[in-house]
Write a protein that holds these residues in place. Structure first.
Motif, PDB file in Angstrom:
ATOM      1  N   VAL A 214      -3.760   6.228  -6.276  1.00 23.38           N
ATOM      2  CA  VAL A 214      -5.043   5.900  -6.923  1.00 23.38           C
ATOM      3  C   VAL A 214      -5.485   7.024  -7.850  1.00 23.38           C
ATOM      4  CG1 VAL A 214      -5.811   4.320  -5.116  1.00 23.38           C
ATOM      5  CG2 VAL A 214      -6.412   6.733  -4.955  1.00 23.38           C
ATOM      6  N   ARG A 215      -5.105   8.253  -7.572  1.00 23.21           N
ATOM      7  CA  ARG A 215      -5.431   9.342  -8.500  1.00 23.21           C
ATOM      8  C   ARG A 215      -4.738   9.115  -9.841  1.00 23.21           C
ATOM      9  NH1 ARG A 215      -3.845  14.184  -8.252  1.00 23.21           N
ATOM     10  NH2 ARG A 215      -2.191  13.969  -6.677  1.00 23.21           N
ATOM     11  N   GLN A 216      -3.459   8.753  -9.781  1.00 24.88           N
ATOM     12  CA  GLN A 216      -2.729   8.496 -11.015  1.00 24.88           C
ATOM     13  C   GLN A 216      -3.341   7.318 -11.769  1.00 24.88           C
ATOM     14  OE1 GLN A 216      -0.052  10.075 -12.526  1.00 24.88           O
ATOM     15  NE2 GLN A 216      -0.316   8.601 -14.205  1.00 24.88           N
ATOM     16  N   ALA A 217      -3.597   6.233 -11.053  1.00 24.38           N
ATOM     17  CA  ALA A 217      -4.091   5.019 -11.708  1.00 24.38           C
ATOM     18  C   ALA A 217      -5.509   5.194 -12.243  1.00 24.38           C
ATOM     19  CB  ALA A 217      -4.025   3.842 -10.741  1.00 24.38           C
ATOM     20  N   ALA A 218      -6.412   5.719 -11.410  1.00 21.25           N
ATOM     21  CA  ALA A 218      -7.828   5.768 -11.789  1.00 21.25           C
ATOM     22  C   ALA A 218      -8.169   6.989 -12.627  1.00 21.25           C
ATOM     23  CB  ALA A 218      -8.699   5.739 -10.537  1.00 21.25           C
ATOM     24  N   ILE A 219      -7.719   8.180 -12.194  1.00 20.26           N
ATOM     25  CA  ILE A 219      -8.124   9.417 -12.867  1.00 20.26           C
ATOM     26  C   ILE A 219      -7.282   9.680 -14.104  1.00 20.26           C
ATOM     27  CG2 ILE A 219      -8.398  11.917 -12.621  1.00 20.26           C
ATOM     28  CD1 ILE A 219      -8.937  11.462  -9.651  1.00 20.26           C
ATOM     29  N   ARG A 220      -5.973   9.523 -13.992  1.00 20.98           N
ATOM     30  CA  ARG A 220      -5.091   9.830 -15.125  1.00 20.98           C
ATOM     31  C   ARG A 220      -5.033   8.678 -16.131  1.00 20.98           C
ATOM     32  NH1 ARG A 220      -1.444  13.434 -12.505  1.00 20.98           N
ATOM     33  NH2 ARG A 220      -2.739  14.778 -11.183  1.00 20.98           N
ATOM     34  N   ASP A 221      -4.934   7.431 -15.628  1.00 21.13           N
ATOM     35  CA  ASP A 221      -4.728   6.283 -16.527  1.00 21.13           C
ATOM     36  C   ASP A 221      -5.988   5.462 -16.765  1.00 21.13           C
ATOM     37  OD1 ASP A 221      -2.090   7.045 -16.643  1.00 21.13           O
ATOM     38  OD2 ASP A 221      -1.432   5.668 -15.076  1.00 21.13           O
ATOM     39  N   GLY A 222      -7.081   5.788 -16.062  1.00 22.61           N
ATOM     40  CA  GLY A 222      -8.346   5.087 -16.295  1.00 22.61           C
ATOM     41  C   GLY A 222      -8.357   3.630 -15.878  1.00 22.61           C
ATOM     42  N   ARG A 223      -7.549   3.263 -14.870  1.00 27.22           N
ATOM     43  CA  ARG A 223      -7.470   1.872 -14.442  1.00 27.22           C
ATOM     44  C   ARG A 223      -8.377   1.669 -13.221  1.00 27.22           C
ATOM     45  NH1 ARG A 223      -1.347  -0.071 -15.742  1.00 27.22           N
ATOM     46  NH2 ARG A 223      -2.417  -2.071 -15.537  1.00 27.22           N
ATOM     47  N   PRO A 224      -9.174   0.608 -13.205  1.00 24.30           N
ATOM     48  CA  PRO A 224     -10.096   0.385 -12.080  1.00 24.30           C
ATOM     49  C   PRO A 224      -9.339   0.177 -10.771  1.00 24.30           C
ATOM     50  CG  PRO A 224     -10.670  -1.006 -13.960  1.00 24.30           C
ATOM     51  CD  PRO A 224      -9.323  -0.417 -14.253  1.00 24.30           C
ATOM     52  N   CYS A 225      -9.715   0.924  -9.744  1.00 24.59           N
ATOM     53  CA  CYS A 225      -9.050   0.865  -8.444  1.00 24.59           C
ATOM     54  C   CYS A 225     -10.092   0.783  -7.338  1.00 24.59           C
ATOM     55  CB  CYS A 225      -8.176   2.104  -8.211  1.00 24.59           C
ATOM     56  SG  CYS A 225      -6.890   2.368  -9.445  1.00 24.59           S
ATOM     57  N   ALA A 226      -9.663   0.244  -6.194  1.00 20.66           N
ATOM     58  CA  ALA A 226     -10.520   0.202  -5.010  1.00 20.66           C
ATOM     59  C   ALA A 226      -9.730   0.699  -3.813  1.00 20.66           C
ATOM     60  CB  ALA A 226     -11.024  -1.219  -4.760  1.00 20.66           C
ATOM     61  N   PHE A 227     -10.316   1.633  -3.067  1.00 16.73           N
ATOM     62  CA  PHE A 227      -9.669   2.213  -1.892  1.00 16.73           C
ATOM     63  C   PHE A 227     -10.525   1.863  -0.676  1.00 16.73           C
ATOM     64  CE2 PHE A 227      -6.548   5.621  -0.680  1.00 16.73           C
ATOM     65  CZ  PHE A 227      -6.808   5.591   0.689  1.00 16.73           C
ATOM     66  N   PHE A 228      -9.965   1.046   0.212  1.00 14.37           N
ATOM     67  CA  PHE A 228     -10.669   0.654   1.433  1.00 14.37           C
ATOM     68  C   PHE A 228     -10.104   1.464   2.594  1.00 14.37           C
ATOM     69  CE2 PHE A 228     -11.087  -2.875  -1.447  1.00 14.37           C
ATOM     70  CZ  PHE A 228     -12.390  -3.315  -1.257  1.00 14.37           C
ATOM     71  N   SER A 229     -10.932   2.353   3.137  1.00 17.17           N
ATOM     72  CA  SER A 229     -10.495   3.230   4.217  1.00 17.17           C
ATOM     73  C   SER A 229     -11.162   2.828   5.521  1.00 17.17           C
ATOM     74  CB  SER A 229     -10.829   4.689   3.900  1.00 17.17           C
ATOM     75  OG  SER A 229     -10.480   5.523   4.986  1.00 17.17           O
ATOM     76  N   LEU A 230     -10.353   2.414   6.479  1.00 16.33           N
ATOM     77  CA  LEU A 230     -10.871   2.075   7.797  1.00 16.33           C
ATOM     78  C   LEU A 230     -10.675   3.221   8.775  1.00 16.33           C
ATOM     79  CD1 LEU A 230      -9.741  -0.725   6.379  1.00 16.33           C
ATOM     80  CD2 LEU A 230     -10.392  -1.684   8.564  1.00 16.33           C
ATOM     81  N   GLU A 231     -10.089   4.312   8.298  1.00 16.22           N
ATOM     82  CA  GLU A 231      -9.802   5.459   9.168  1.00 16.22           C
ATOM     83  C   GLU A 231     -10.645   6.673   8.807  1.00 16.22           C
ATOM     84  OE1 GLU A 231      -5.844   7.585  10.982  1.00 16.22           O
ATOM     85  OE2 GLU A 231      -5.841   7.114   8.840  1.00 16.22           O
TER      86      GLU A 231
END
Length: 435
Positions: A214-231
């Motif tokens: 998600v760092r590569q996709a969202a921060i580097r490439d500017g692509r909208p991402c969603a991270f669902f953390s249950l932990e």
């Protein structure tokens, strides 16, 4: 039902008067179904057919098209087409009239969806399944369902050839990049509709791999991402992302012992981190249905290119049935996640635990069959990535600081083992060339 006959007539009249109006109207309306009058829907289709053929759309050419189809009399004859032209005040306002038509159409769909949702509440079926169906009805009311992914093989062959030529010329990945060069070279990125499983034994770095993606996709490439953390909590994930992106030791962040150099790198990284279109949702005990509903909203509001769920065994089925086994629950959730990836047209990365199988082998290497609780995980997944670190089992190994991303299943390509460097003090893995 809400409709405006005068607005529908003015839209069609404007299209019959001006070629420019046709383009304006098509941009506003979702399709012929936005017209309440069946006659107007037929005329709209005929106008588009004539326009697509490269012939100017006017009462004469459209009338001939309808006559060929045997529909001219049904819509009121040639006289009605001329009436449409005479009734429109000006073709310049066709886009505004189309907005009125679409507004009425949306309200009609909302009424229909509400009726269906009321019925779902009364039908006595599983509440979670009914809630999912209700969400789908509301989604369809807000945005018309896209055309089915069905066509003659040769219908879009020209587009296929164009895509192949671009790939051949540029040689770059076409999907969502992960930041691991060798992995992206193998898979050409992560693609819409894919279910990707990252699996490993506890504490080997599954979440770290997901954060890297998600760092590569969202921060580097500017692509909208969603991270669902249950932990992990949202703050824990933020700490990991800051550590990896700013190269500040994670224990410095957590213990409040950041140096001046740490603060400098932190400040330099902040602008790009703050601008990243990354949504972190750490709500506990979520179901696949709830995650899918959240993703629908995110996609409607600002787009969505990648979804990460950490991790599968912490998901709740949300079903009221208590007789099924945990294996059946996991199987149901696995299929639901795959369907979610296809429906939302995004790659969905799911983290999963492995059973103790690797620890019983001499080399400790995991296999796809080690996925816990369900064989359907392997069946549903398009990609299965198994994480292995020798130094987690043997401290003096010559491969200390290395990690293997074992691609155990690749539905659309070859399998392989990708070696990356573990920089766990920064909470990240990187290409070997970067060490």
């Amino acid at each position: 039902m809400p409709f405006d006959r005068a607005a529908e007539q003015s839209v069609l009249g404007g299209m019959l008067l001006s070629e420019d109006a046709i383009g304006d109207v098509v941009e506003v309306l979702d399709g012929p179904g936005d017209f309440h009058s069946p006659h107007h829907e037929v005329i709209y289709k005929a106008i588009l057919a004539v326009h697509a053929a490269g012939t100017g759309a006017d009462p004469i050419t459209v009338g001939n098209k309808l006559r060929e189809q045997g529909l001219l009399t049904k819509v009121g004859g040639a006289a009605y087409l001329h009436t449409l032209v005479q009734s429109v005040p000006t073709a310049a306002n066709a886009e505004h009239y189309a907005g009125i038509v679409r507004d009425c159409s949306v309200r009609r769909r909302l009424i229909e969806a509400g009726t269906k949702i009321v019925q779902l509440g009364y039908d006595g079926q599983d509440a979670t399944a009914s809630m999912d169906a209700a969400q789908a009805e509301l989604n369809d009311a807000a945005q018309v369902r896209e055309d089915p992914d069905s066509a003659l093989f040769g219908e879009d062959l020209a587009d296929l050839v164009t895509e192949l030529e671009i790939l051949q010329r540029d040689g770059h990945a076409t999907g969502v990049l992960t930041g691991y060069t060798d992995f992206d070279g193998l898979t050409h990125g992560l693609h819409p509709g894919q279910m990707v499983i990252i699996a490993g034994r506890p504490a080997l770095g599954k979440s770290t791999v997901a954060v890297d993606m998600v760092r590569q996709a969202a921060i580097r490439d500017g692509r909208p991402c969603a991270f669902f953390s249950l932990e992990m909590s949202r703050r824990e994930l933020q700490h990991r992302i800051l550590s990896a992106e700013a190269r500040v030791a994670l224990h410095h962040i957590r213990c409040g012992s950041m140096t001046d150099g740490d603060w400098l790198r932190f400040a330099q990284a902040m602008p790009r981190i703050k601008a990243a279109p990354l949504t972190i949702d750490a709500t506990p005990n979520q179901t696949v249905t709830q995650i899918k509903a959240r993703c629908r909203r995110l996609k409607q509001r600002g787009g969505l290119d990648l979804v990460v769920i950490d991790y599968l065994q912490l998901l709740s089925s949300g079903t009221a049935r208590r007789t099924e086994t945990r294996q059946q629950e996991v199987s149901d959730m696995s299929r639901a996640i795959k369907l979610m990836a296809k429906e939302l047209e995004v790659p969905v990365v799911v983290l999963a635990q492995l059973n103790r199988g690797p620890e019983q082998r001499t080399d400790k290497k995991p296999q796809v069959s080690d996925l816990r609780e369900s064989g359907s995980l392997e069946q549903d997944a398009d990609l299965v990535i198994l994480l292995h670190r020798e130094d987690a089992y043997e401290k003096d190994t010559p491969r200390a600081g290395e990690a293997d991303l074992i691609v155990g299943k690749h539905r659309n390509g070859p399998t392989a083992t990708i070696t990356v460097a573990a920089q766990l003090h920064y909470s990240r893995f990187v290409d070997m060339a970067q060490t």
